[in-house]
Design a protein around this motif. Structure first.
Motif, PDB file in Angstrom:
ATOM      1  N   ASN A   1       0.857  -1.177   0.000  1.00 44.73           N
ATOM      2  CA  ASN A   1       0.000   0.000   0.000  1.00 44.73           C
ATOM      3  C   ASN A   1       0.896   1.230   0.000  1.00 44.73           C
ATOM      4  O   ASN A   1       1.545   1.542   0.992  1.00 44.73           O
ATOM      5  CB  ASN A   1      -0.910  -0.003   1.232  1.00 44.73           C
ATOM      6  N   TYR A   2       0.946   1.954  -1.129  1.00 42.14           N
ATOM      7  CA  TYR A   2       1.884   3.065  -1.253  1.00 42.14           C
ATOM      8  C   TYR A   2       1.600   4.187  -0.259  1.00 42.14           C
ATOM      9  O   TYR A   2       2.488   4.982   0.046  1.00 42.14           O
ATOM     10  CB  TYR A   2       1.868   3.599  -2.682  1.00 42.14           C
ATOM     11  N   GLN A   3       0.394   4.254   0.239  1.00 40.76           N
ATOM     12  CA  GLN A   3       0.080   5.269   1.234  1.00 40.76           C
ATOM     13  C   GLN A   3       0.924   5.081   2.499  1.00 40.76           C
ATOM     14  O   GLN A   3       1.217   6.053   3.208  1.00 40.76           O
ATOM     15  CB  GLN A   3      -1.411   5.223   1.578  1.00 40.76           C
ATOM     16  N   ASP A   4       1.329   3.858   2.757  1.00 36.57           N
ATOM     17  CA  ASP A   4       2.151   3.577   3.939  1.00 36.57           C
ATOM     18  C   ASP A   4       3.549   4.167   3.828  1.00 36.57           C
ATOM     19  O   ASP A   4       4.263   4.272   4.832  1.00 36.57           O
ATOM     20  CB  ASP A   4       2.281   2.063   4.153  1.00 36.57           C
ATOM     21  N   PHE A   5       3.958   4.536   2.597  1.00 36.60           N
ATOM     22  CA  PHE A   5       5.336   4.958   2.388  1.00 36.60           C
ATOM     23  C   PHE A   5       5.489   6.461   2.190  1.00 36.60           C
ATOM     24  O   PHE A   5       6.585   6.938   1.896  1.00 36.60           O
ATOM     25  CB  PHE A   5       5.927   4.219   1.181  1.00 36.60           C
ATOM     26  N   GLU A   6       4.409   7.187   2.340  1.00 40.18           N
ATOM     27  CA  GLU A   6       4.532   8.638   2.190  1.00 40.18           C
ATOM     28  C   GLU A   6       5.448   9.241   3.247  1.00 40.18           C
ATOM     29  O   GLU A   6       6.194  10.181   2.974  1.00 40.18           O
ATOM     30  CB  GLU A   6       3.148   9.292   2.278  1.00 40.18           C
ATOM     31  N   PHE A   7       5.368   8.708   4.444  1.00 40.81           N
ATOM     32  CA  PHE A   7       6.164   9.259   5.539  1.00 40.81           C
ATOM     33  C   PHE A   7       7.067   8.200   6.170  1.00 40.81           C
ATOM     34  O   PHE A   7       7.609   8.394   7.249  1.00 40.81           O
ATOM     35  CB  PHE A   7       5.244   9.874   6.592  1.00 40.81           C
TER      36      PHE A   7
ATOM     37  N   ALA B   1       7.019  -6.840  -0.286  1.00 36.64           N
ATOM     38  CA  ALA B   1       6.094  -7.976  -0.301  1.00 36.64           C
ATOM     39  C   ALA B   1       5.657  -8.356  -1.707  1.00 36.64           C
ATOM     40  O   ALA B   1       5.219  -9.491  -1.942  1.00 36.64           O
ATOM     41  CB  ALA B   1       4.871  -7.657   0.556  1.00 36.64           C
ATOM     42  N   GLU B   2       5.748  -7.433  -2.654  1.00 33.07           N
ATOM     43  CA  GLU B   2       5.308  -7.696  -4.022  1.00 33.07           C
ATOM     44  C   GLU B   2       6.344  -8.435  -4.851  1.00 33.07           C
ATOM     45  O   GLU B   2       6.016  -9.019  -5.881  1.00 33.07           O
ATOM     46  CB  GLU B   2       4.972  -6.380  -4.734  1.00 33.07           C
TER      47      GLU B   2
ATOM     48  N   ASN C   1      -2.235  12.782  -8.220  1.00 28.93           N
ATOM     49  CA  ASN C   1      -2.440  12.188  -6.889  1.00 28.93           C
ATOM     50  C   ASN C   1      -1.943  10.748  -6.817  1.00 28.93           C
ATOM     51  O   ASN C   1      -1.920  10.159  -5.732  1.00 28.93           O
ATOM     52  CB  ASN C   1      -3.926  12.223  -6.510  1.00 28.93           C
ATOM     53  N   ASP C   2      -1.576  10.201  -7.953  1.00 25.45           N
ATOM     54  CA  ASP C   2      -1.046   8.837  -8.007  1.00 25.45           C
ATOM     55  C   ASP C   2       0.264   8.808  -7.227  1.00 25.45           C
ATOM     56  O   ASP C   2       1.197   9.573  -7.518  1.00 25.45           O
ATOM     57  CB  ASP C   2      -0.817   8.443  -9.471  1.00 25.45           C
ATOM     58  N   LEU C   3       0.355   7.946  -6.251  1.00 28.21           N
ATOM     59  CA  LEU C   3       1.542   7.925  -5.405  1.00 28.21           C
ATOM     60  C   LEU C   3       2.773   7.383  -6.117  1.00 28.21           C
ATOM     61  O   LEU C   3       3.898   7.590  -5.666  1.00 28.21           O
ATOM     62  CB  LEU C   3       1.256   7.138  -4.122  1.00 28.21           C
TER      63      LEU C   3
ATOM     64  N   ARG D   1      -2.250   2.303  -4.909  1.00 28.65           N
ATOM     65  CA  ARG D   1      -1.339   3.311  -5.452  1.00 28.65           C
ATOM     66  C   ARG D   1      -1.838   4.739  -5.204  1.00 28.65           C
ATOM     67  O   ARG D   1      -1.225   5.695  -5.671  1.00 28.65           O
ATOM     68  CB  ARG D   1      -1.130   3.099  -6.955  1.00 28.65           C
ATOM     69  N   PHE D   2      -2.951   4.889  -4.465  1.00 34.05           N
ATOM     70  CA  PHE D   2      -3.528   6.189  -4.155  1.00 34.05           C
ATOM     71  C   PHE D   2      -3.844   6.272  -2.660  1.00 34.05           C
ATOM     72  O   PHE D   2      -4.034   5.249  -1.996  1.00 34.05           O
ATOM     73  CB  PHE D   2      -4.835   6.415  -4.927  1.00 34.05           C
TER      74      PHE D   2
END
Length: 465
Positions: free
Chosen positions: A255-261, A271-272, A304-306, A375-376
């Motif tokens: 989940n790319y949202q986990d990597f923003e910070f 994991a992928e 907004n695509d991470l 990815r968002f």
């Protein structure tokens, strides 16, 4: 040792270390006994030899565009960057006469070692048949990856009507060498690839390898490479079948949202990642301008695509003289080279493409949305829709380009296979130093030229047009 062995068998490091003797003649600090199964396990433990791909092909694709004048001036003046500039210009010759192709050398070094294991391990001593078979299966996955990557770099795109005569690559399948070194056909390469991978899925490999072991082949990786192989062959039913088999074993998405910070995962924590294959020699961590992205690709992103937010950066971040564009910057945030090995997201994209081609547009979009949701940011995600299966296919291919950008040669190989379909055939242009270079669909320049030095040692090695 014959001089051409060093260059045309491309066993470089392997030749220097192993000479012309079998690996089983080597003892390690007096501890290993010749001809024991354990020797072959140790040979495969050297992941540095196997964990690599042909990364330079990324620069040739339409994902890349050198837009800054300062950038082209710097690249054009550098001898180190010259091969990458030549890839970008689709030049007739990439390397100087006395230079070797380090990408190809590395992969043939790996091939030399895999061939030793494949040809000898089943006759080794003090190992069970199951142990020997699994070790052989690992080597077969590595060999299949090497041949699949190289045949798509130096050979023509697979076409069932011409593959039996189209020039492919040199296919060494034993650790010995013939003086009369010639390229085989594209069909011969794919026959070996499919045979190796079908053997490997039944060889007793671990279902998944992850963490520190992600560079070791698993059953999921064998199915994943079968899916990729059949996709490049445009055999979509079998590509779908094998992608689903891979996903049945390994299906976790980041989940790319986990990597923003938080730190973006390295391969050990990714994991992928199904099987690690680094772009070793062509690492652009310290030369990110080599992966300057085209406006066409950048403009296809929702901002907004991470993947856009995290994996690309303004070119000005790397040099104050760069005034336009964005650069693929994943290496900079992971501290590792890009990956060309199979991933869960690649399998989902293959699955979706095959579903769309089979007329199941709704299923294809459901698969794509499952990927895009990761990815968002949850609050900014809107599901993608398609009007019909043809529209779904177009959107899946666009998503594939975004997801796999800048790494593993994916876009270059996709251009080659999609040029076989008139509705997706594309003429691409690159501009460098005030000159415009054009690559037509199915051009001979889609087959990379061999470094000239290899013809000195193998005069019967056929050149690409």
């Amino acid at each position: 040792m014959k001089k051409y062995l060093k260059y045309i068998t491309i066993i470089a490091l392997g030749a220097i270390v192993l000479s012309c003797d079998n690996y089983v003649d080597i003892k390690t600090e007096g501890r290993l006994i010749p001809e024991e199964t354990e020797n072959y396990r140790y040979l495969l433990q050297n992941s540095y030899v196997y964990d690599l791909t042909y990364g330079a092909a990324d620069v040739a694709s339409d994902d890349i565009s050198f837009q800054n004048e300062a950038q082209t001036t710097a690249l054009g003046a550098s001898d180190y960057y010259r091969p990458f500039v030549n890839f970008y210009k689709w030049a007739d010759q990439i390397y100087f006469d006395a230079e070797i192709d380090y990408n190809m050398n590395g992969m043939y070094t790996s091939l030399y070692n895999t061939n030793i294991v494949i040809n000898e391990v089943m006759k080794s001593k003090n190992g069970t048949e199951a142990e020997k078979l699994a070790i052989k299966g690992e080597a077969q996955v590595h060999r299949a990856y090497i041949f699949l990557t190289l045949v798509n770099t130096f050979g023509k795109a697979y076409d069932a009507t011409t593959a039996a005569t189209d020039l492919g690559i040199v296919l060494f399948t034993t650790p010995t060498v013939s003086e009369d070194i010639k390229r085989s056909t594209v069909q011969n390469a794919y026959d070996i690839i499919l045979s190796d991978l079908n053997d490997a899925v039944n060889s007793g490999l671990k279902p998944i390898n992850s963490g520190n072991n992600v560079a070791f082949p698993s059953r999921a990786s064998a199915y994943a490479l079968l899916a990729r192989t059949y996709l490049y062959m445009r055999n979509y039913p079998l590509a779908l079948e094998n992608a689903q088999k891979a996903l049945a074993i390994q299906s976790t998405l980041n989940n790319y949202q986990d990597f923003e910070f938080n730190a973006f995962p390295t391969r050990r924590l990714d994991a992928e990642l199904i099987l690690s294959k680094w772009n070793g020699y062509t690492s652009f961590s310290y030369a990110p301008q080599i992966l300057s992205l085209s406006n066409e690709l950048i403009n296809s992103f929702d901002t907004n695509d991470l993947r856009y937010v995290l994996l690309t950066q303004p070119s000005s971040n790397f040099n104050s003289e760069y005034t336009v564009g964005r650069t693929f910057a994943k290496e900079g945030i992971t501290g590792e080279s890009r990956n060309g090995g199979p991933t869960v997201s690649e399998m989902m994209l293959i699955k979706a493409e095959c579903q769309a081609r089979a007329g199941s547009g709704e299923l294809a979009m459901a698969e794509i949305n499952k990927l895009r949701q990761k990815r968002f940011r949850a609050s900014q995600y809107t599901a993608m829709t398609a009007t019909d299966s043809k529209d779904a296919l177009i959107k899946v291919l666009a998503e594939r380009r975004r997801e796999l950008m800048g790494q593993g040669g994916f876009r270059w190989f996709d251009l080659k296979r999609l040029n076989k379909e008139p509705e997706f055939a594309k003429t691409i242009t690159h501009v460098f130093g005030g000159q415009t270079f054009t690559l037509a669909p199915n051009s001979d320049r889609y087959q990379m030229p061999y470094a000239p030095i290899y013809f000195e040692y193998a005069p019967n090695l056929q050149k690409n047009p």
